[in-house]
Scaffold this motif. Structure first.
Motif, PDB file in Angstrom:
ATOM      1  N   VAL A 105       0.866  -1.182   0.000  1.00 40.37           N
ATOM      2  CA  VAL A 105       0.000   0.000   0.000  1.00 40.37           C
ATOM      3  C   VAL A 105       0.897   1.224   0.000  1.00 40.37           C
ATOM      4  O   VAL A 105       1.779   1.355   0.850  1.00 40.37           O
ATOM      5  N   ALA A 135      -5.341   5.233   2.620  1.00 42.02           N
ATOM      6  CA  ALA A 135      -4.415   4.100   2.635  1.00 42.02           C
ATOM      7  C   ALA A 135      -4.734   3.160   3.790  1.00 42.02           C
ATOM      8  O   ALA A 135      -4.671   1.927   3.646  1.00 42.02           O
ATOM      9  N   LYS A 159      -7.654   0.903   2.885  1.00 46.66           N
ATOM     10  CA  LYS A 159      -7.262  -0.179   1.980  1.00 46.66           C
ATOM     11  C   LYS A 159      -6.432  -1.245   2.698  1.00 46.66           C
ATOM     12  O   LYS A 159      -6.576  -2.447   2.446  1.00 46.66           O
ATOM     13  N   LEU A 212      -8.681  -3.501   4.633  1.00 44.45           N
ATOM     14  CA  LEU A 212      -9.343  -4.468   3.753  1.00 44.45           C
ATOM     15  C   LEU A 212      -8.407  -5.639   3.434  1.00 44.45           C
ATOM     16  O   LEU A 212      -8.799  -6.804   3.515  1.00 44.45           O
ATOM     17  N   LEU A 213      -7.159  -5.329   3.102  1.00 43.98           N
ATOM     18  CA  LEU A 213      -6.202  -6.377   2.748  1.00 43.98           C
ATOM     19  C   LEU A 213      -5.890  -7.294   3.929  1.00 43.98           C
ATOM     20  O   LEU A 213      -5.653  -8.491   3.758  1.00 43.98           O
ATOM     21  N   ILE A 251      -1.604  -1.255  -4.131  1.00 47.07           N
ATOM     22  CA  ILE A 251      -2.645  -0.233  -4.066  1.00 47.07           C
ATOM     23  C   ILE A 251      -1.964   1.107  -3.821  1.00 47.07           C
ATOM     24  O   ILE A 251      -1.290   1.287  -2.801  1.00 47.07           O
ATOM     25  N   ALA A 295      -2.549   4.633  -2.830  1.00 48.83           N
ATOM     26  CA  ALA A 295      -3.550   5.517  -2.207  1.00 48.83           C
ATOM     27  C   ALA A 295      -2.855   6.697  -1.567  1.00 48.83           C
ATOM     28  O   ALA A 295      -3.165   7.112  -0.450  1.00 48.83           O
ATOM     29  N   ASN A 299      -4.068  -1.087  -8.203  1.00 52.02           N
ATOM     30  CA  ASN A 299      -5.338  -0.390  -8.028  1.00 52.02           C
ATOM     31  C   ASN A 299      -5.066   1.000  -7.492  1.00 52.02           C
ATOM     32  O   ASN A 299      -4.295   1.169  -6.542  1.00 52.02           O
ATOM     33  N   PRO A 357      -7.427   4.031  -6.112  1.00 53.68           N
ATOM     34  CA  PRO A 357      -8.814   4.338  -5.777  1.00 53.68           C
ATOM     35  C   PRO A 357      -9.372   5.516  -6.583  1.00 53.68           C
ATOM     36  O   PRO A 357      -8.718   6.561  -6.710  1.00 53.68           O
ATOM     37  N   CYS A 383      -5.897   1.694 -13.285  1.00 55.23           N
ATOM     38  CA  CYS A 383      -6.009   0.398 -12.619  1.00 55.23           C
ATOM     39  C   CYS A 383      -5.915  -0.767 -13.593  1.00 55.23           C
ATOM     40  O   CYS A 383      -6.420  -0.714 -14.709  1.00 55.23           O
ATOM     41  N   LEU A 394     -10.881  -3.495  -6.701  1.00 56.56           N
ATOM     42  CA  LEU A 394     -11.147  -4.075  -5.389  1.00 56.56           C
ATOM     43  C   LEU A 394     -12.654  -4.269  -5.238  1.00 56.56           C
ATOM     44  O   LEU A 394     -13.419  -3.317  -5.353  1.00 56.56           O
TER      45      LEU A 394
END
Length: 481
Positions: A17, A24, A27, A30-31, A77, A79, A101, A103, A109, A113
């Protein structure tokens, strides 16, 4: 952005990330539902990311990572909330073939996600190709409500039996049927109720039964055939039982008129074989279809015979049923919405009505060989009383002949007729006329198969949607006055 759903493993290398702010952190959170830890590239971390680092769930890297920090990542990701930095990270990741990815910036991308429904071993990912993320969230909320909270526990329990099942049964239909029995039966119900010991005992019994059958027979047990009504074409008109049958099928023998959306509901590994017939042109003779159903069932497969409409309404399902019974094949019949009912529902006109029509009669618009029907088996004069609805299948090319025979039997000249092509499908078309107009002008409908014709007073009731109307000419009225 068009995407293909895929699940990525974080076992060997953690995802990266880029960024240290709230976005950030969201995200990273989530991961961490699936990753043991994540790497975070930023000079300053917000409170949540700092807590992840303190707990050993995140490792802080220097900001502005380069090729060496990105190469080999399962996912990156970016972010950082800095447009230039996000674009730089995306460019490096793309060049290395690393999924990236950013956002709210779909053009940068290569990975999207999804909204995630998490049930432990069961994960459902919902994506909209970045077109409607709020819709994905709404779908997730619905699934969260619908799916049992112990579904993941059931999957974990099944996983603990996989090696044993593999040793007891060869890969293929028999093994899959065992799992279907487990998931549809008392073992799964017990696990979902939190009774793991009972569930394990019941699974043990099912495995033993399956293994004993194999040892005693010395060959694969006989399969079964499911005659399934596919309805008029709209997949949403399928019954839940029909969908389950399609999901369990090893092979699907289907008609030409079965909608593509219906076939897409079949199990991904299932064979899809067209044995469709059209008027006067049988691509596969009925006797050969019967033989195919028998052969595949005797080979131990679960066979779905998918027929347009309902199997037992002008679908020759009775012939297939007889052939299977002679061979002692296990049979199940799942009814479907027949085209006449679908057409009436689409028009929002009843086929029977207490004040207009007391009975409904379904007839075929042609006889064997494609000839127009004689209706010798019907008392047309009795049906001409006006209290009956006549629904004609496969009558587009013989509609005028049918209309003349009905008029000769005493049906009134101004009797309403509605013809519906592709009932329930996006290209549905409706034509309203009278029986006398149809009798004089056989080409007046201008429709193609599949279509149904509805003769009767109900056809004159107000209909929903657009209906094209053919007005009677004066010579038509005079001809049948």
């Amino acid at each position: 952005m068009r995407t293909f759903p895929i699940f990525v493993s974080f076992d060997d290398t953690p995802p990266l990330v880029v960024g240290g702010g709230q976005l950030a952190a969201m995200k990273a959170r989530l991961l961490l539902k699936r990753a043991d830890h994540v790497d975070v590239a930023a000079d300053l971390l917000d409170a949540e990311l700092s807590a992840f680092v303190d707990a050993g769930r995140a490792v802080q890297l220097a900001p502005m990572p380069g090729i060496d920090q990105i190469r080999g990542r399962p996912l990156v990701i970016s972010a950082s909330e800095d447009e230039e930095e996000d674009a730089r990270i995306a460019k490096i990741a793309r060049s290395l073939g690393v999924p990236v990815n950013v956002p709210d910036r779909p053009p940068l991308c290569t990975a999207a996600l999804p909204a995630i429904v998490d049930r432990g071993e069961v994960t459902i990912a919902i994506g909209t190709s970045a077109a409607a993320p709020v819709l994905a969230q709404r779908l997730r909320a619905w699934l969260e409500h619908e799916l049992h909270p112990r579904l993941g526990d059931l999957a974990k329990l099944a996983g603990s039996f996989r090696d044993r099942v593999a040793g007891a049964l060869p890969e293929g239909p028999r093994r899959r049927r065992l799992w279907e029995t487990i998931f549809d039966g008392p073992a799964a119900a017990a696990m979902l109720q939190g009774e793991e010991a009972e569930a394990r005992s019941l699974i043990d019994l099912e495995i033993e039964r399956a293994a004993e059958t194999r040892e005693n027979d010395g060959h694969a047990p006989q399969g079964r055939v499911v005659l399934v009504g596919a309805g008029p074409g709209d997949p949403e008109l399928l019954t839940m039982k029909a969908i389950r049958a399609l999901k369990a099928a090893d092979v699907v023998f289907h008609d030409k008129l079965v909608g593509e959306g219906v076939l897409e509901l079949a199990r991904r590994e299932a064979e899809l074989i067209s044995v469709g017939k059209t008027k006067g042109a049988h691509s596969v003779p009925q006797s050969e279809i019967n033989a195919l159903l028998v052969a595949r069932a005797k080979a131990g497969q679960t066979v779905v015979r998918l027929k347009g409409g309902d199997p037992f309404i002008f679908g020759r399902g009775g012939e297939e049923l007889d052939a299977l019974r002679v061979e002692n094949i296990a049979i199940e019949v799942i009814p479907g919405v027949t085209a006449g009912a679908a057409a009436a529902a689409s028009l929002q006109i009843p086929l029977t009505h207490r004040e207009v029509s007391h009975t409904v009669t379904f007839v075929s618009g042609h006889e064997a060989g494609g000839a127009a029907p004689s209706f010798e088996h019907l008392d047309l004069r009795a049906l001409a009383s006006g209290n009956n609805t006549l629904v004609v299948y496969m009558g587009v090319t013989t509609g005028a002949v049918i209309a003349r025979r009905l008029l000769d039997a005493g049906f009134r000249t101004a009797l309403p007729v509605i013809a519906v092509e592709n009932a329930s499908r996006p290209k549905e078309r409706r034509i309203a006329t009278t029986i006398s107009t149809l009798a004089v002008d056989p080409d007046s409908l201008g429709l193609s198969s599949p279509a149904v014709l509805i003769f009767g007073e109900v056809a004159g009731l107000p209909a929903a949607g657009t209906v094209e109307r053919i007005l009677a000419h004066e010579e038509v009225v005079r001809a049948y006055a």
